[in-house]
Design an enzyme around this catalytic site. Sequence first.
Site, PDB file in Angstrom:
ATOM      1  N   ASP A   1      11.435 -31.833   0.401  1.00 53.06           N
ATOM      2  CA  ASP A   1      11.453 -32.948  -0.329  1.00 53.06           C
ATOM      3  C   ASP A   1      12.941 -33.474  -0.821  1.00 53.06           C
ATOM      4  O   ASP A   1      13.619 -32.497  -1.045  1.00 53.06           O
ATOM      5  CB  ASP A   1      10.542 -33.041  -1.404  1.00 53.06           C
TER       6      ASP A   1
ATOM      7  N   GLU B   1      13.286 -33.989   4.763  1.00 59.14           N
ATOM      8  CA  GLU B   1      12.924 -35.371   4.574  1.00 59.14           C
ATOM      9  C   GLU B   1      14.329 -35.951   4.264  1.00 59.14           C
ATOM     10  O   GLU B   1      14.720 -35.808   3.093  1.00 59.14           O
ATOM     11  CB  GLU B   1      12.020 -35.511   3.239  1.00 59.14           C
TER      12      GLU B   1
END
Length: 508
Positions: free
Chosen positions: A201, A238
């Site tokens: 993330d 990401e």
Amino acid sequence: MQDYPRVCYEIFVRSFSDSNGDGIGDLNGIINQMGYLAGLGIQGIWITPVQPSPSYHKYDVTDYCGIDPEFGTLDDFRRLLSVAHAAGIRVYMDLVIHHTSIRHPWFKQAAGNPGSSYRPYYRWMSDELIDAMGLKERALTEDAHTINPWHRVQGDRERFLGIFSREMADLNFDEPRLNDEIDAVARFWLKEIGVDGFRLDAARHIYPDWEKEKNPVFWTGFAQRVAAIKPDAYLIGEVWAETETVAPFFRGLNANFNFDASFKIEAMLISERQDRFIPWLIRQREVFAGHAAGFVDAVMLSNHDQQRIGSTLSGNTAKLKLAAAILLTLPGQPFLYYGEEIGMLGRKPDPAIREPFLWGEPPIETTWRRAVYSKKERVQPLSDALRHPASLFYVYRALIRLRNESVAIGQVQFNEIREFCPERPELLTYIRGSGEDACLVVHNLTARYQTLSLTHDIVRYGIVRYVTHTAFSLKAGVLRLGKYNSVVLTQVAGNIGQPETEVSPALS
Ligand SMILES: [Ca+2]
């Protein structure tokens, strides 16, 4: 070459499948649907965070080595892994190390206590220094909308950095002990528990905006340490940014999500023109390859942070089939966002793009939130879709099957794509692979019939491997393709004249 999953699926855990009747999706709910996922042809799942966290989405962790009781237990998680592996599905867990919850014990000890040994785990600065460095406001990025990222804790002279929200405190990876802690977390999940990899993330934000060049370097180091723990562990970043910013992250990470491509695909579907998408894609891939020859391009239509493709295309099922056909015939590793296969809808704010999966079977459907977009009056629940051979679901299934079976279409790394007939903006045409396995892919981006002469280089493509619907013919070397239809052709062997093919929808 690595044996990577050909098609992956993102599960927003809270909304996917409930096993115990409390209305909240959970780990046993995912286990119960493993047969569904395997039947769809999925070979890898990314599950959103499952560690203890005060929020509904759990992207603000309070304990990196636990499971939130709302979702189950560590034993449930172990069982999920063994059931997934038995079904040929690899499991990638979300690892959110850019920040913790402000309720994490580390932060609780650090806040208001400059002498705490946990103080350096976070980024603290005085108002004077923030002003002197010109850091009071930050430039907004696609994924972080906090203009004033410095937050106050009562009784503390310094402020802490939190670019996503005041509830999420950014970690400071200049602190060696924090790096050791995170390495131990990676070791725990990979080695003791047995996950196959991580979806990372906010990977572009590990170091703050004023030190952003450190980010790809950080992940290269992390990837080396992960490889020492588990050599075949898979890392997907990401990096929500433009191509040039994403590319250096491939030096460490196996894969990165391709946000730029998802926006280009959306634009192409909306404008119904290809706008030289394929040459753009090829140039982009050259940029990636400049950093890592074996890069994996993780392509998607949407994810849990974006408007659902269903709403972007106004719930137009014919166009959603076209979107699926484009995604699943492009190079790379496609990620489906749960519910895309039944055309779920959703626009921001975030909870409305994360609505309960519409199984059409009340006991397993989650009820933690009442759907605003994906109601059964507007979206065909899976139970109905399964009874209709022309449903979007069966298009997804047929395309995933094609991707799993075809060497040319399904290659995850080092895959080839060549543009064809660039002069036809209403057709997206390309050749995947080479030699006998090569496939010619033609998408009609418009609502009108389109024809294409299969001459010269493409004269041999006469065998229908896939077609979305029956408005299609291939006679005397002329391909006719109906509204938003897609076709995948392979080559006729031997010395041929003009191939002829009967209409045959490949929706078995
Ligand atoms: Ca539950």
